[in-house]
Design a protein around this motif. Structure first.
Motif, short mmCIF file in Angstrom:
data_model
loop_
_atom_site.label_atom_id
_atom_site.label_comp_id
_atom_site.label_asym_id
_atom_site.label_seq_id
_atom_site.Cartn_x
_atom_site.Cartn_y
_atom_site.Cartn_z
N THR A 9 0.86 -1.18 0.00
CA THR A 9 0.00 0.00 0.00
C THR A 9 0.90 1.24 0.00
O THR A 9 2.06 1.16 0.41
N ASN A 28 3.23 3.00 -10.42
CA ASN A 28 2.56 1.95 -9.64
C ASN A 28 3.46 0.77 -9.30
O ASN A 28 2.97 -0.34 -9.03
N ASP A 54 3.56 9.36 -5.05
CA ASP A 54 3.80 8.85 -6.40
C ASP A 54 4.90 9.72 -7.02
O ASP A 54 4.70 10.91 -7.28
N ASP A 81 -0.46 -1.40 -4.34
CA ASP A 81 -1.83 -1.85 -4.18
C ASP A 81 -2.71 -0.63 -4.44
O ASP A 81 -2.88 0.22 -3.57
N THR A 82 -3.21 -0.55 -5.68
CA THR A 82 -3.94 0.68 -6.07
C THR A 82 -5.31 0.78 -5.42
O THR A 82 -5.98 1.80 -5.54
N SER A 83 -5.73 -0.29 -4.73
CA SER A 83 -7.03 -0.20 -4.05
C SER A 83 -6.89 0.52 -2.71
O SER A 83 -7.87 0.84 -2.07
N PRO A 86 -4.70 6.67 -1.59
CA PRO A 86 -3.44 7.32 -1.94
C PRO A 86 -3.01 8.33 -0.90
O PRO A 86 -3.84 9.08 -0.40
#
Ligand code: HEM
Length: 134
Positions: A9, A28, A54, A81-83, A86
């Motif tokens: 994450t 990512n 990022d 983990d893009t879920s 952010p």
């Protein structure tokens, strides 16, 4: 055949933000560049400044060569983990908080300046009235 890659994450990646433990997130993907910090031609500070967020734009904006990109891949430890929420949102809210403090400080400064200004104005008026009486 696709290989399963380790997911991290943004929150977890952002914990690794020191000279002794430095992860960055680009496109990512998560990279542990700790061992490369001292060798980075652009200095370690710019890489450290790109942690906990990022860093894709920062990496691209530096105009890195194909060699640099290949080198970067050798430090890949997993994917983002893009879920997960952010971190930039957290940053924005902390910036908002900071600007709230800044506004309060400005208000306070304005008020503090108003007090001596009023005292001076009253003194001037009293002075004029007093000199007229004479
Ligand atoms: C996102 C954070 C990064 C920033 C802001 C950044 C910035 C820079 C800058 C400003 C330079 C130019 C230095 C100069 O010519 O004086 C540079 C060069 C270089 N950087 Fe980075 N860098 C970052 C991350 C990385 C990473 C993670 C790697 C590889 C693991 C890397 C590899 C290189 C290499 C090999 C060069 C030499 C020029 C080239 O081949 O493109 N950088 N970097």
């Amino acid at each position: 055949m696709a290989t399963l890659s380790q997911l991290y994450t943004m929150q977890e990646a952002s914990l690794h933000n020191t000279k002794d433990d430095c992860w960055i997130v680009i496109d990512n993907k998560v990279y542990d560049v700790t061992s490369y910090l001292d060798e980075h031609p652009g200095g370690d500070d710019v890489v450290l400044a790109a942690t906990a967020k990022d860093a894709t734009d920062e990496f691209e904006d530096a105009g890195h060569s194909e060699e640099a990109r290949e080198l970067l891949e050798s430090f890949c430890i997993g994917e983002l983990d893009t879920s997960s929420p952010p971190i930039p949102e957290l940053e924005i809210s902390s910036k908002k908080q900071l600007s709230d403090y800044a506004r309060k400080l400005t208000d306070l400064t304005k008020r503090c300046w108003a007090v001596p200004a009023v005292v001076v104005a009253i003194s001037v008026v009293v002075g004029i009235l007093y000199s007229r009486k004479k």
